[in-house]
Design a protein around this motif. Structure first.
Motif, PDB file in Angstrom:
ATOM      1  N   ASP A 534     -12.396  71.225 116.547  1.00  0.00           N
ATOM      2  CA  ASP A 534     -13.295  71.656 115.481  1.00  0.00           C
ATOM      3  C   ASP A 534     -13.314  73.177 115.392  1.00  0.00           C
ATOM      4  N   PRO A 535     -13.659  73.716 114.241  1.00  0.00           N
ATOM      5  CA  PRO A 535     -13.836  75.169 114.140  1.00  0.00           C
ATOM      6  C   PRO A 535     -14.939  75.653 115.081  1.00  0.00           C
ATOM      7  N   GLY A 540     -16.031  80.121 113.066  1.00  0.00           N
ATOM      8  CA  GLY A 540     -15.365  79.254 112.104  1.00  0.00           C
ATOM      9  C   GLY A 540     -13.877  79.097 112.345  1.00  0.00           C
ATOM     10  N   TYR A 599     -12.669  70.883 105.063  1.00  0.00           N
ATOM     11  CA  TYR A 599     -13.206  72.115 105.648  1.00  0.00           C
ATOM     12  C   TYR A 599     -13.910  72.946 104.580  1.00  0.00           C
ATOM     13  N   VAL A 603     -14.924  78.223 106.541  1.00  0.00           N
ATOM     14  CA  VAL A 603     -13.990  77.929 107.618  1.00  0.00           C
ATOM     15  C   VAL A 603     -12.557  78.267 107.199  1.00  0.00           C
ATOM     16  N   ASN A 607     -10.222  81.214 109.070  1.00  0.00           N
ATOM     17  CA  ASN A 607      -8.931  80.927 109.687  1.00  0.00           C
ATOM     18  C   ASN A 607      -7.794  81.669 108.993  1.00  0.00           C
TER      19      ASN A 607
END
Length: 727
Positions: A534-535, A540, A599, A603, A607
């Motif tokens: 998971d983030p 995030g 997502y 997030v 990323n």
């Protein structure tokens, strides 16, 4: 401007000659003829690459086979050679018309008061995939005695050859022929050629150790043009059990009877039909328009329209690079284009994976697993052609152990995704009944045998893998791989439900034949408890794999400065990137590109911003994913450079040519497919079934593309003012 490439100098350095051979290639899914000049030989990297024919010489890598060259032609006037190899031209222009897959060349030489000009056009027929045709015109300014040598030349380029043993050559009626066998499996490869001309000449057949040729000798009048037309066909024993010698001679006779103009018209008709649904129009950006159309040309020219037993090699049909093998590139990066615009070709690509299922099963057993473990580098049987030592150290010359073959298990998931996308988009469930369901279930079965269960965490994990980022091998819980394994298990359940409801008898037969009972019981529990990272709740950011954040975090520029040789491999045990957070290509970001709805925007942005500066983009597959996610984040201007890098890579030649000491040049078909995805799904915002959320770059006045929906092609036109659709 939107349909041509052109350059006006004869390259002298090795790398430029190699690159132009890629950029100006013509192909038709059966074979690819490099964009070389007619007087070139192996020294200038001439090759006619055959799709699906492979050979191994001694302990060298097994690779695709290059056929003898039937389009060789060289001219001399008054005993003086006029060839760019021997004499610098006064004028030279090489052009590719990628609207119709036509290679053209015009070259003039001047010597004293004499000017000699040749004008050539050639194509690999899209109407008859066995056929190559060429028109060759020569003119001299002051007249003279001309000798043209043309024929079938065995002096072709091989990376790890020679692959063909010539056992027969000769004349049969109007045709000359050259028959050969591959060294390993003794597959026959026959080339036959007929030459027609519109002028009287003395003709002599010349046989050498390398091939068979015709010498035309005639006296030319000043400023008069003399044209001859070549018709050549290639057949090989991998495609048929019939007598390929007879097939080749019959086919070349029919081609010559039809004539060049008739063959060209038939060839163009096929291209017209394909472009009708494949073209993407960009208004306001001529450079982007040309680059995208060229990318689409590459995809269409290398696609197997004629059979479902072939696929598209990662480097297309431009060379033997990567052993002429098929990678996950086809399903992950090329398949979406064909599914949307040429669903018949998409179905053929799936057929290749069905036909190579037994090879994938053999690989799974080799490693002690069950089910199907699809090859990282797949050839005609589906057995893995990838070497355990796939890179050579530039300092010692010794091969380096890599784990591409062993640990990149995510190839299975890319194949599964292509099958599911095809069925859901076309509604054609026959592909499941004709082997697709078996492929999906066997891929899932492999994952079930590969997974680890942690009693402490009470979850299933995916350990000891290599994700898309090949600079970090043998890692645990790669986020992309774990999510794709979960997707595969979910798709296996989807197959169970779909077949069980619509085709219960077929489903019962398949379950019994595969012995699927145990897997059916395991599937739901494993899918529910499979760990997908998971983030981070604060940042995030998703950790690419377990322990990634503990690696040295330093700028890309710093890692590049540590190179002692520009050809060094960045990964492996001693690579400059291995112990840092610098990655080869999109990994987590590719995951976000495939599952954007899972997502939040926050997030996705976190990323994108984290991983992009840490990505070397050492693979041509990387740019599309970053561009697509940038579009999802409403950043089309930041996406645009990624689009252009992807779409122009084979025009500019701005890609890695070596991995260590291994040549990796050639066409980048995955980048070509990614360019289309980024244009249509990114900038066009196409989500399927009439749903669009466009984000055009500021310079684009309009974007127009066609996609199949429910069996009907629909054309969307996107402008800053809105979107229209027509069937």
């Amino acid at each position: 401007m939107g349909w041509y490439l052109e350059h006006n100098e004869v390259p002298s350095d090795r790398e430029r000659i190699l690159q132009l051979g890629v950029t100006y290639a013509v192909a038709n899914g059966y074979m690819g003829y490099r964009g070389t000049l007619e007087e070139y030989t192996a020294d200038q990297f001439v090759a006619c690459n055959l799709n699906g024919v492979y050979d191994r010489v001694g302990e060298k890598w097994r690779e695709s086979v290059n056929a003898p060259n039937p389009l060789y032609a060289a001219v001399s006037v008054d005993d003086e050679s006029y060839s760019v190899v021997d004499r610098a031209p006064a004028f030279h222009c090489q052009k590719l018309d990628f609207r119709y897959g036509l290679h053209r060349r015009k070259t003039s030489w001047k010597a004293g008061g004499q000017a000699v000009t040749v004008h050539v056009e050639r194509f690999a027929s899209m109407d008859d995939v066995h056929l190559l045709a060429m028109s060759y015109t020569v003119k001299v300014s002051t007249g003279g005695r001309i000798v043209v040598r043309t024929g079938i030349d065995g002096r072709v380029w091989d990376l790890n050859g020679p692959h063909l043993h010539i056992y027969d050559r000769g004349v049969k009626g109007d045709a000359i022929y050259l028959a050969s066998l591959t060294q390993e499996l003794h597959i026959p490869v026959v080339v036959a050629e007929i030459c027609r001309r519109d002028f009287p000449a003395e003709e002599r057949i010349v046989t050498t150790g390398e091939g068979i040729y015709r010498d035309f000798t005639f006296d030319a009048d000043p400023q008069s043009e003399y044209t001859f037309w070549k018709f050549a066909v290639i057949y090989h024993g991998m495609e048929t059990e019939e007598d390929v010698f007879r097939l080749a001679l019959d086919a070349v006779g029919k081609a010559a009877q039809t004539g060049y103009d008739g063959l060209l018209k038939a060839h163009k008709r096929v291209w017209d039909r394909m472009w009708k649904t494949s073209d993407v129009k960009i208004e306001g950006d001529p450079e982007a328009q040309k680059a995208l159309r060229y990318s689409i040309y590459q995809l269409l020219s290398c696609a197997p329209r004629h059979t479902d037993r072939l696929s598209i090699p990662a480097r297309g049909l431009s060379s033997q690079t990567y052993k002429g093998a098929v990678f996950w590139d086809t399903e992950m990066f090329m398949f979406p284009f064909f599914l949307a615009t040429q669903p018949g070709i998409a179905r053929n690509l799936l057929g290749y994976r069905i036909h190579t299922l037994e090879g994938a099963r053999r690989k799974a057993r080799e490693y002690g697993y069950v089910g199907a473990f699809y090859a990282w580098e797949s050839q005609e049987t589906g057995d893995d052609a990838c070497s355990h030592f796939n890179v050579v150290d530039v300092f010692t010359g010794r091969p380096l152990r890599t784990y591409f073959r062993d640990k990149q298990i995510h190839v299975n998931a890319a194949i599964v995704k292509a099958f599911r996308d095809y069925v859901e988009r076309t509604g054609d469930e026959r592909v499941l009944l004709e082997g697709g369901a078996e492929v999906i279930l066997e891929c899932a079965r492999f994952y079930l045998s590969y997974l680890y269960y942690s009693p402490y965490w009470e979850r299933y994990e995916v350990l000891d893998v290599t994700g898309p980022d090949e600079y970090h091998e043998r890692v645990h819980n790669n986020a992309y791989t774990n999510r794709m394994v979960k997707y595969t298990l979910e798709t296996a359940r989807w197959v169970e439900d779909r077949l069980g409801e619509a085709y219960p008898d077929a489903w019962v037969e398949l379950k019994e034949r595969l012995g699927w009972e145990r897997e059916a019981m395991l599937m739901e529990d494993v899918a529910a408890r499979l760990y997908v990272p998971d983030p981070d709740p604060e940042t995030g950011v998703m950790e690419q794999f377990s322990g990634y954040f503990k690696l040295e975090d330093c700028p890309l520029k710093e890692v590049r400065s540590r190179l002692l040789d520009p050809r060094e491999y960045w990964g492996g045990d001693l690579g400059v990137a291995t112990h840092t957070q610098i990655i080869k290509q999109a990994d987590v970001v590719l995951l976000l590109a495939l599952f954007p709805h899972e997502y939040s925007r926050e997030v996705m942005r976190a990323n994108w911003e984290y991983y992009e500066p840490r990505t070397e983009h050492g693979s041509s597959l990387s740019h599309y994913a970053y561009g697509l996610v940038a579009c999802h984040l409403d950043m089309p201007e930041r996406a645009y450079p990624f689009f252009m890098k992807s779409a122009t890579i084979d025009i500019t030649g701005s890609s890695k040519q070596f991995a260590g000491l291994i040549y990796i040049g050639g066409a980048h078909l995955g980048a070509c497919g990614g360019s289309w995805i980024l244009a249509v799904r990114g900038f066009g915002g196409y989500q399927g079934d009439g749903i669009l959320t466009p984000r055009l770059p500021s310079t684009w006045k309009a974007l127009e593309f066609t996609v199949y929906e429910g069996g009907t092609p629909r054309t969307y036109r996107v402008t800053p003012e809105g979107t229209t659709c027509r069937a």
